[in-house]
Design an enzyme around this catalytic site. Structure first.
Site, short mmCIF file in Angstrom:
data_model
loop_
_atom_site.label_atom_id
_atom_site.label_comp_id
_atom_site.label_asym_id
_atom_site.label_seq_id
_atom_site.Cartn_x
_atom_site.Cartn_y
_atom_site.Cartn_z
N GLY A 106 90.39 32.20 85.78
CA GLY A 106 89.49 33.13 85.11
C GLY A 106 88.49 32.40 84.24
O GLY A 106 88.31 31.18 84.35
N LYS A 123 93.62 39.59 65.28
CA LYS A 123 92.16 39.75 65.22
C LYS A 123 91.64 40.56 66.40
O LYS A 123 90.57 41.17 66.31
CB LYS A 123 91.47 38.39 65.12
CG LYS A 123 91.78 37.41 66.23
CD LYS A 123 90.92 37.56 67.46
CE LYS A 123 91.36 36.62 68.53
NZ LYS A 123 90.61 36.79 69.80
N ALA A 136 84.61 31.83 76.20
CA ALA A 136 84.44 30.99 77.38
C ALA A 136 82.99 30.93 77.83
O ALA A 136 82.51 29.90 78.30
CB ALA A 136 85.31 31.53 78.52
#
Length: 332
Positions: A9, A190, A139
Site C-alpha cells: 500500500g 490522534k 506517505a
C-alpha cells in the site's frame, strides 16, 4: 542487511523507496498482482501515487517466503491484519529478527497495542525486538521526498538505533525513543482526534475551533496515556503533538477525510454505507470508549466521536455537548 516490507500500500511503498534511496537491500511483499506488477514493470504504484515515479531499485513480490532470512521485517498492514500476518511469517523468520511496526491502533478484540500483539504472535526465539516507526508523516509526502521526522521506538535501544541508521537520510530523519506505551497510545488516539477535527471542519468551523480541538485533544491523549504508564513528555514530541497536528489538519489524512464527510452531511449513515478504506480511528474510537468507560477516564472528545460513529448522534449536536459541559479549570 536485508529488509522485507509486508504491504504494498501507500506507506509500505513509500518506506520501501526510502530504503531504495539509501541503497539498502529491500523488497516489498504485496497480495495485489496489479500493485506488484506496477512497481516492478513501471516503477509506479499508480493506485496510491498516480504518476509519481518510484526509485527503480525498489522491487516487489507476491511470494511471502521472501521473508526467509531477512534481518528486518516491516509490517505495513492494517491493525486488524497484524496478528494473522505475524503467524504467517513466523515460520520463515530467522532468530533475532527485528520486526518494525508502522500500524497505529489496537487489536480489535483484546485492545492490545500493536507491539504486544507482535510479541505474542511471533516465536520469542525469532524476535530480537519490535521497533515502532511512527510519527507525523503522510506517505504521499514521503514518496516525493518531503522533509519528514519520525520516531523509532523500542524497548531495546540497540535495535531502535539500527532502524534509525537504516532509514535516515537527507529528507527522512529518525529519532529514537523507549516510551513504547506513550508513543503507541499517542499515535493511535490522534486518529480519533483527526476524525473529530474533520467533523468540525465539515460542519463549517474554522481555525479557532481546530486550535481548541487539537489542544483539548492533546489533554485527553495525555490523560489516557499516562493512566496506562506512558510518560507525559512523550505527548509533547513527534508521536504526540506532532502526529496530532499533521493528522488533524491534512487533506492526506483518511481519518480527517472520514470526519469531514460525516460533518458535511451531518450524519454517519453514508459513511457506513459506502466506505471502502481503512480508517483506523473508527475502530480506535470504539476501543477507547470501552476502555475509558471501564477505567473511568474522562475522554469527552473521543466519547462524542464514538456516539456519532456508533449511536448515530447528529454531529452538530456533539459540538454543543462539548461546549456546554460543566465549566472547569483548564488543567483538571
Amino acid at each position: 542487511m536485508r529488509t522485507v516490507i509486508i504491504g504494498s500500500g501507500s506507506w509500505g511503498t513509500a518506506l520501501g523507496q526510502v530504503l531504495a534511496d539509501n541503497q539498502q537491500d529491500v523488497i516489498v511483499y504485496g497480495r495485489n498482482q496489479a500493485e506488484v506488477s506496477d512497481i516492478n514493470e513501471n516503477h509506479h504504484n499508480t493506485k496510491y501515487f498516480k504518476e509519481t515515479e518510484l526509485n527503480p531499485l525498489l522491487t516487489a513480490t507476491q511470494d511471502l517466503s521472501v521473508v526467509e532470512g531477512a534481518d528486518f521485517v516491516l509490517l505495513a498492514v492494517p491493525t486488524i491484519a497484524i496478528e494473522d500476518m505475524c503467524k504467517k511469517i513466523d515460520g520463515y523468520l530467522k532468530p533475532n529478527t527485528i520486526v518494525i511496526n508502522v500500524s497505529k491502533g489496537f487489536h480489535p478484540e483484546t485492545n492490545e497495542r500493536m507491539s504486544d500483539v507482535i510479541r505474542r504472535s511471533i516465536s520469542s526465539n525469532k524476535l530480537s525486538s519490535v521497533v515502532s516507526l511512527i510519527g507525523p508523516s503522510h506517505a504521499e509526502e514521503v514518496v516525493i521526498r518531503q522533509l519528514t521526522t519520525i520516531d523509532a521506538i523500542s524497548l531495546k535501544m540497540e535495535d531502535a538505533k539500527q532502524v534509525q541508521m537504516l532509514f535516515s537520510n537527507r529528507y527522512f530523519r529518525i529519532y529514537t525513543g523507549s516510551d513504547e506505551i506513550g508513543s503507541e497510545l499517542g499515535a493511535a488516539l490522534k486518529n480519533v482526534m483527526a476524525i473529530a477535527s474533520g467533523i468540525l471542519s465539515g460542519l463549517g468551523y474554522q481555525d479557532n475551533t481546530r486550535a481548541a480541538l487539537i489542544t483539548r485533544g492533546l489533554q485527553e491523549m495525555v490523560r489516557y496515556g499516562t493512566f496506562f504508564g506512558g510518560q507525559e513528555r512523550t505527548f509533547m514530541g513527534l508521536t504526540g503533538i506532532g502526529d496530532l497536528i499533521v493528522t488533524c489538519t491534512s487533506k492526506h489524512s483518511r481519518n480527517f477525510e472520514c470526519g469531514y464527510q460525516i460533518g458535511q452531511e451531518n450524519t454517519v449513515d453514508n459513511f457506513w454505507a459506502n466506505n471502502t478504506k481503512t480508517v483506523e480511528g473508527v475502530r480506535t474510537a470504539k476501543i477507547v470508549h470501552r476502555v475509558a468507560e471501564k477505567n473511568h477516564i474522562s475522554m469527552p472528545i473521543c466519547e462524542e466521536v464514538y456516539q456519532i460513529l456508533y449511536n448515530h448522534k447528529k454531529p452538530d449536536t456533539c459540538a454543543d455537548s462539548l461546549m456546554l459541559r460543566d465549566l472547569k479549570e483548564e488543567f483538571r
